[in-house]
Scaffold this active site. Structure first.
Site, short mmCIF file in Angstrom:
data_model
loop_
_atom_site.label_atom_id
_atom_site.label_comp_id
_atom_site.label_asym_id
_atom_site.label_seq_id
_atom_site.Cartn_x
_atom_site.Cartn_y
_atom_site.Cartn_z
N HIS A 126 16.08 -74.22 -26.31
CA HIS A 126 16.61 -73.70 -27.59
C HIS A 126 16.25 -72.22 -27.68
O HIS A 126 15.15 -71.85 -28.09
CB HIS A 126 16.00 -74.49 -28.75
N HIS B 166 18.35 -68.39 -28.39
CA HIS B 166 19.56 -67.59 -28.64
C HIS B 166 19.37 -66.25 -27.92
O HIS B 166 18.45 -65.50 -28.26
CB HIS B 166 19.74 -67.36 -30.14
N GLU C 289 17.79 -78.37 -39.84
CA GLU C 289 16.85 -77.25 -39.87
C GLU C 289 16.61 -76.96 -41.36
O GLU C 289 15.57 -77.30 -41.90
CB GLU C 289 17.42 -76.03 -39.13
N ASP D 28 14.26 -67.63 -31.42
CA ASP D 28 14.53 -66.18 -31.41
C ASP D 28 13.19 -65.47 -31.36
O ASP D 28 12.69 -64.98 -32.39
CB ASP D 28 15.30 -65.79 -32.69
N1 HPA Z 1 19.39 -71.39 -36.86
C1 HPA Z 1 20.70 -71.18 -37.06
N2 HPA Z 1 21.35 -70.18 -36.49
C2 HPA Z 1 20.69 -69.37 -35.66
C3 HPA Z 1 19.36 -69.54 -35.41
C4 HPA Z 1 18.68 -70.62 -36.03
O1 HPA Z 1 17.46 -70.86 -35.86
N3 HPA Z 1 19.01 -68.56 -34.54
C5 HPA Z 1 20.12 -67.84 -34.28
N4 HPA Z 1 21.15 -68.32 -34.96
ZN ZN Z 2 18.46 -71.89 -33.08
#
Ligand code: HPA
Ligand code: ZN
Length: 337
Positions: A17, A19, A200, A279
């Site tokens: 996971h 990005h 989330e 991230d």
């Molecule tokens: N959640 C949703 N969208 C995202 C995230 C995340 O943690 N990181 C980058 N885009």
């Molecule tokens: Zn994410």
């Protein structure tokens, strides 16, 4: 015996996971801004880093989309990717499955092939230079409409041999998985695997929807599933992996302290949970920082930490033989480390 922090450092693991646009370090934002003559709102990398103080997913997303505005050329995407892969290799990451957000670039005038070719070149060099393997997952932005996602999928189809799956990210609440039923059905029919961010900030029902409506084989985050006991039993019974990102959840105020995080409860209920970074510069840590933070909070043993590493390979999109090879490396490491 070595300190457990060193054990984590050398533990072979997969990152599932991540990005790629979210790996931009403030220093690189400034470097690329200068290269591409982009004006920034912050005056220094320090000032930008100080702004990474969020109270919600949306506050993070506003800075995340702003930050990626410095990415323009194939070289920019290649440099970004290689920098992340080098950092991941230093954390003993052997395999990384990486999200990218083509819509966030197309809307700034950066065409799909520039993004994909740049990232793919970075990944090729990383495999050659570091021996770290990878897969790419194209994410749709769920706060934009389904027609735009479908158009993005169509643009991506000629490149499907370089993309293993599709995912769903960006602002979750109010944008349920069902909004993308047709897009995911088409993507699966074209041979893509499906994953989705769910649970989330959004409710547990979004996790069930991602499985039932989108055909997701892995759930990104999924932590709010812990609020629904029947759903936890289902995730365990069906062995649905969750790609959990503890420091991200903390920094986005999903939980106000790590001891309230459901990671241990989910793992003990038999859900295949993995530990990841999301991230890293935005959330204050790469993958080993995440492993160390949860080890300190929950007191995980070497055995339990190796279990998370094994789960990361098992939940990956590698071939069975490669999974077995990596898991054997974890076992050998645990026996000596
Ligand atoms: N959640 C949703 N969208 C995202 C995230 C995340 O943690 N990181 C980058 N885009
Ligand atoms: Zn994410």
């Amino acid at each position: 015996m070595r300190p457990i922090s060193d054990f984590i450092g050398d533990l072979p693991k997969a990152e599932l996971h991540l990005h790629i646009e979210g790996t931009l370090e403030p220093e690189m934002v400034f470097e690329l801004a200068e290269r591409n003559r982009v004006r920034l709102r912050h005056r220094s990398p320090e000032e930008l880093r100080a702004a990474y103080d969020f109270n919600s997913l949306q506050e993070f997303l506003d800075l995340y989309y702003q930050g990626m505005g410095v990415l323009h050329t194939e070289d920019d995407f290649c440099d970004l990717t290689l920098a992340y892969m080098r950092r991941a290799a230093a954390d003993s990451v052997r395999h990384a499955e990486i999200f990218f957000d083509p819509q966030a670039h197309a809307s700034r005038g950066v065409p799909f092939p520039v993004v994909l070719d740049g990232i793919a070149e970075g990944l090729r060099r990383a495999e050659r230079e570091l021996g770290v393997t990878s897969r790419l997952i194209l994410c749709f932005l769920r706060d934009r409409d389904a027609a735009e996602a479908m158009a993005t999928l169509e643009v991506a189809l000629p490149y499907c041999d370089r993309i293993v799956g599709v995912g769903l990210d960006s602002a979750e609440v109010g944008h349920p998985p069902s909004k993308f039923r047709e897009v995911f059905a088409r993507a699966r029919a074209e041979g893509f695997l499906a994953v989705a961010h769910a649970g989330e900030e959004g409710p547990p029902a979004y996790v069930a929807e991602a499985l039932d409506v989108l055909g997701a084989v892995r759930i990104d985050h999924g932590v709010r599933a812990a609020e629904d006991r029947a759903l936890v039993r289902r995730l365990a019974a069906e062995a649905v992996p969750l790609t959990v990102c503890p420091l991200s959840n903390l920094r986005l105020a999903v939980y106000d302290s790590l001891d309230k995080h459901p990671l241990r409860r989910l793992a003990e209920a038999g859900v295949p949970v993995t530990i990841n970074s999301d991230d890293p510069p935005y959330f204050g840590g790469y993958i080993n920082d995440n492993y160390r933070a949860v080890q300190e909070t929950f007191g995980f043993s070497r055995d339990e930490l190796a279990g998370f590493a094994r789960a990361s390979f098992a939940a990956s999109f590698l071939d069975p033989a490669d999974k077995a090879r990596h898991i054997a490396e974890v076992d050998a490491y645990l026996a000596t480390g």
